[in-house]
Motif scaffolding. Structure first.
Motif, PDB file in Angstrom:
ATOM      1  N   GLU A   1       0.845  -1.202   0.000  1.00 26.45           N
ATOM      2  CA  GLU A   1       0.000   0.000   0.000  1.00 26.45           C
ATOM      3  C   GLU A   1       0.875   1.244   0.000  1.00 26.45           C
ATOM      4  O   GLU A   1       1.765   1.405   0.852  1.00 26.45           O
ATOM      5  N   GLU A   2       0.646   2.153  -0.961  1.00 26.04           N
ATOM      6  CA  GLU A   2       1.362   3.411  -1.048  1.00 26.04           C
ATOM      7  C   GLU A   2       0.394   4.556  -0.766  1.00 26.04           C
ATOM      8  O   GLU A   2      -0.753   4.344  -0.360  1.00 26.04           O
ATOM      9  N   LEU A   3       0.829   5.799  -1.011  1.00 28.13           N
ATOM     10  CA  LEU A   3       0.043   6.972  -0.609  1.00 28.13           C
ATOM     11  C   LEU A   3      -1.347   6.979  -1.238  1.00 28.13           C
ATOM     12  O   LEU A   3      -2.357   7.056  -0.535  1.00 28.13           O
ATOM     13  N   ASP A   4      -1.412   6.931  -2.562  1.00 30.24           N
ATOM     14  CA  ASP A   4      -2.708   6.967  -3.242  1.00 30.24           C
ATOM     15  C   ASP A   4      -2.896   5.810  -4.224  1.00 30.24           C
ATOM     16  O   ASP A   4      -3.737   5.872  -5.115  1.00 30.24           O
ATOM     17  N   SER A   5      -2.102   4.790  -4.064  1.00 33.83           N
ATOM     18  CA  SER A   5      -2.211   3.648  -4.975  1.00 33.83           C
ATOM     19  C   SER A   5      -1.710   2.386  -4.300  1.00 33.83           C
ATOM     20  O   SER A   5      -1.188   2.422  -3.178  1.00 33.83           O
ATOM     21  N   LEU A   6      -1.859   1.280  -4.987  1.00 33.61           N
ATOM     22  CA  LEU A   6      -1.355  -0.013  -4.550  1.00 33.61           C
ATOM     23  C   LEU A   6      -0.295  -0.486  -5.548  1.00 33.61           C
ATOM     24  O   LEU A   6      -0.473  -0.366  -6.767  1.00 33.61           O
ATOM     25  N   LYS A   7       0.794  -1.006  -5.013  1.00 38.51           N
ATOM     26  CA  LYS A   7       1.845  -1.522  -5.883  1.00 38.51           C
ATOM     27  C   LYS A   7       1.808  -3.048  -5.847  1.00 38.51           C
ATOM     28  O   LYS A   7       1.992  -3.658  -4.795  1.00 38.51           O
ATOM     29  N   PHE A   8       1.547  -3.624  -7.015  1.00 39.78           N
ATOM     30  CA  PHE A   8       1.472  -5.080  -7.139  1.00 39.78           C
ATOM     31  C   PHE A   8       2.713  -5.615  -7.845  1.00 39.78           C
ATOM     32  O   PHE A   8       3.297  -4.949  -8.706  1.00 39.78           O
ATOM     33  N   SER A   9       3.104  -6.843  -7.467  1.00 37.92           N
ATOM     34  CA  SER A   9       4.170  -7.569  -8.161  1.00 37.92           C
ATOM     35  C   SER A   9       3.711  -8.998  -8.399  1.00 37.92           C
ATOM     36  O   SER A   9       3.100  -9.609  -7.507  1.00 37.92           O
ATOM     37  N   VAL A  10       3.967  -9.508  -9.605  1.00 40.35           N
ATOM     38  CA  VAL A  10       3.682 -10.909  -9.947  1.00 40.35           C
ATOM     39  C   VAL A  10       5.002 -11.547 -10.351  1.00 40.35           C
ATOM     40  O   VAL A  10       5.589 -11.198 -11.379  1.00 40.35           O
ATOM     41  N   THR A  11       5.489 -12.467  -9.513  1.00 38.35           N
ATOM     42  CA  THR A  11       6.817 -13.056  -9.698  1.00 38.35           C
ATOM     43  C   THR A  11       6.670 -14.555  -9.927  1.00 38.35           C
ATOM     44  O   THR A  11       5.884 -15.221  -9.255  1.00 38.35           O
ATOM     45  N   ASP A  12       7.444 -15.098 -10.905  1.00 34.36           N
ATOM     46  CA  ASP A  12       7.440 -16.541 -11.131  1.00 34.36           C
ATOM     47  C   ASP A  12       8.859 -17.072 -11.202  1.00 34.36           C
ATOM     48  O   ASP A  12       9.820 -16.299 -11.227  1.00 34.36           O
ATOM     49  N   ASN A  13       8.990 -18.374 -11.187  1.00 37.22           N
ATOM     50  CA  ASN A  13      10.302 -19.037 -11.271  1.00 37.22           C
ATOM     51  C   ASN A  13      10.524 -19.648 -12.653  1.00 37.22           C
ATOM     52  O   ASN A  13      11.158 -20.684 -12.788  1.00 37.22           O
TER      53      ASN A  13
END
Length: 592
Positions: A502-514
């Motif tokens: 959770e950031e100030l006015d947005s959400l930061k998503f990450s999608v990581t795979d192997n």
């Protein structure tokens, strides 16, 4: 795509190169298939030709065996068999059953002036009206003593073959060589049709065949012979309606058999293949002119190359039409964008309306393309159904079924492409009153949709509900996880981790795979439309999925970043608004 291409609406050079290479591959596949078909068809002709030549040789060898059986019979009686004895031999030989195409089997005695009278006395004791004919000025006589069956060959009894050059020359050659010989072209006296024929000789001697020519001439008693009409020989060999080739035979420049006449039912005035074969045997050289006929043409067509060519051209035309429409859509978008003035709010609203119209246009164009695509697929399925009996037949050409399956595969590819474009065009159109997105439920749903076990896809987030465009966010997750599944070499070993900060006015998503990772030099181009890094053994890809992700994120003011290297997995990161865009707009209006 270059700036000039955008403004002119021309298809980008890269797309032109791709379409050109695809066309080259289509024509290469057609040319290769056509060449292979031509080779196979020519091999079938060669096989048919060799079979006929082999049959002629084998049949003549079989007739020769019958003559040598007659020679053995004559020599066992010291060259002096009676008419009843010869009839018994011929009856036991069963030439009608075992030697189709032969006119009969008989004996020719070689006489001199001294032996002529005693010979006539012996023959007249069996046939009182026996005469040697016709008269000639040769020093040797070669009358036909016996011929069985005698009924159809009665006119030959007593005929002196020494009177005619071809008959006499082959008989003397057989005597001197001790080998079987055939005559040059003659007309048999018993053949009412007066068609070309020949005689087949095998010599017999007093006390067996000598080694020296002089001894053979001195001890020769005559020859066992068989008369042949060439037409009957070939009919007995292999019926014309069972062959896919026609032949003509000539001996010393004289045609003795001809199937290349326009009156023949299977005559092909422009044969696909033709060959000339020299057949040297029994002292003669036969020239066989072998040509393919209409039956051969009917059974050897170029269906598979034609199907490949037509199917490839149709698919390429559809793809080219789609690219042209997209290029024109981009041109229209730029035209609208160029009209933006300093009144930002008004022009922004106009631009949004223009973009909406363009999205509808792209949607409609892709949707309309589905109709001809379905038509092609349906027509191909109908063709497969109509050809079902043929395709399951033992002699069916497997290349036809493969070509039809290839067209269906390309039709499915076009369906996937148009569905991707429709999905791309829907980005930014949110549904009214949409429920917030429950991240934990999304993870469970994605695992089910892609056949993953719960341990293969994990969520690390303090946030569980997302209000900002939940439909668009779900679409982003589906494309990113689907990309991981598609390009992982062993799906059972796949691990995907989705994190949310959770950031100030947005959400930061990450999608990581192997997964296998992405080479840095390709990381920028994979977000472009129709770009894919598919390898030879990977599944087909439309090249739209990551373009959908990029557009969806940028519509909400975010940016997609990628961290990856070959063999080290992939991590996609992006920002997403906390609340719906409409809520943000309402708050902005209230603040104003």
């Amino acid at each position: 795509m270059g700036i000039q291409d955008i403004h002119t609406g021309r298809i980008p050079l890269l797309h032109i190169v791709v379409v050109t290479l695809s066309m080259v591959l289509t024509f290469s596949a057609w040319h290769f298939s056509k060449t292979q078909s031509e080779v196979r068809i020519e091999q079938r002709f060669d096989s048919s030709r060799d079979r006929v030549v082999s049959l002629i040789r084998d049949r003549m060898a079989k007739y020769e065996d019958a003559l040598w059986a007659g020679v053995a019979a004559m020599e066992s009686h010291d060259g002096d068999m009676t008419l009843p004895q010869w009839r018994m031999f011929a009856r036991n030989l069963r030439i009608d059953e075992k030697y189709p195409g032969i006119n009969g089997i008989g004996v020719i005695d070689f006489l001199t002036d001294q032996s002529r009278e005693s010979y006539l006395d012996q023959r007249r004791s069996e046939r009182p009206d026996f005469e040697i004919h016709p008269p000639h000025d040769q020093s040797i006589y070669m009358p036909i003593s016996f011929i069985e069956p005698e009924g159809p060959n009665a006119a030959a009894v007593g005929l002196d073959v020494a009177h005619e050059l071809n008959r006499r020359t082959a008989a003397l050659a057989s005597r001197d060589t001790g080998d079987a010989q055939i005559t040059g072209p003659i007309v048999l006296v018993q053949d009412e049709g007066a068609t070309p024929g020949f005689l087949f000789y095998a010599p017999f001697y007093r006390g067996g065949a000598p080694e020296q020519v002089e001894d053979r001439r001195a001890r020769n008693l005559g020859v066992v012979y068989a008369p042949f009409v060439v037409r009957k020989l070939l009919d007995g060999l292999l019926a014309k309606d069972l062959r896919h080739i026609s032949i003509s035979i000539s001996d010393a420049g004289q045609t003795i058999y001809d199937e290349h006449l326009s009156s023949e039912n299977l005559h092909d005035p422009n044969p696909m293949f033709q060959d000339l074969v020299q057949l040297d045997f029994y002292g003669r050289s036969w020239s066989l002119d072998v040509r393919s006929n209409l039956a051969f043409r009917e059974n050897n067509t170029y269906v598979q190359p034609t199907v490949i060519l037509i199917g490839g051209i149709v698919i390429e035309a559809l793809i080219l039409s789609l690219l042209i429409m997209m290029a024109r859509a981009n041109r229209n978008a730029v035209v609208y964008a160029d009209k933006v003035t300093e009144e930002l709010r008004i022009e922004q609203q106009r631009l949004l309306r223009s973009n909406e119209e363009l999205e509808q246009f792209a949607y409609a164009a892709s949707h309309d393309l589905k109709t001809p695509i379905r038509g092609i697929g349906g027509l191909t399925e109908m063709i497969k159904e109509d050809l079902e009996d043929y395709l399951t037949a033992p002699d069916a050409k497997p290349e036809i079924a493969m070509s039809l399956d290839l067209i269906l595969d390309r039709v499915q590819r076009m369906n996937d492409l148009t569905n991707g474009i429709i999905e791309f065009s829907k980005i930014g159109t949110e549904a009214e009153d949409c429920c917030p997105l429950q991240l934990s439920e999304v993870i469970t749903s994605l695992a089910c949709d892609f056949g993953l076990k719960p341990r293969q896809i994990l969520l690390e987030s303090a946030v569980d509900k997302v209000h900002g465009d939940p439909i668009g966010l779900r679409r982003v997750f589906e494309n990113l996880v689907g990309n991981s599944v598609k390009y992982h070499g062993a799906v059972a070993d796949l691990r995907v981790v989705i994190t949310c900060q959770e950031e100030l006015d947005s959400l930061k998503f990450s999608v990581t795979d192997n997964g296998p990772g992405i080479d840095p030099k390709y990381q920028e181009r994979i977000f472009s439309m129709f770009q894919t890094l598919r390898t030879g053994d990977a599944p087909e890809s439309t090249g739209i999925g990551l373009a959908v992700v990029k557009k969806a994120v940028e519509v909400h003011g975010g940016e997609v970043t990628l961290v990856s290297d070959v063999g080290k997995g992939t991590a996609f990161s992006f920002q997403w608004p906390k609340v719906r865009a409409s809520v943000l707009a309402d708050n902005t209006d209230m603040a104003a």
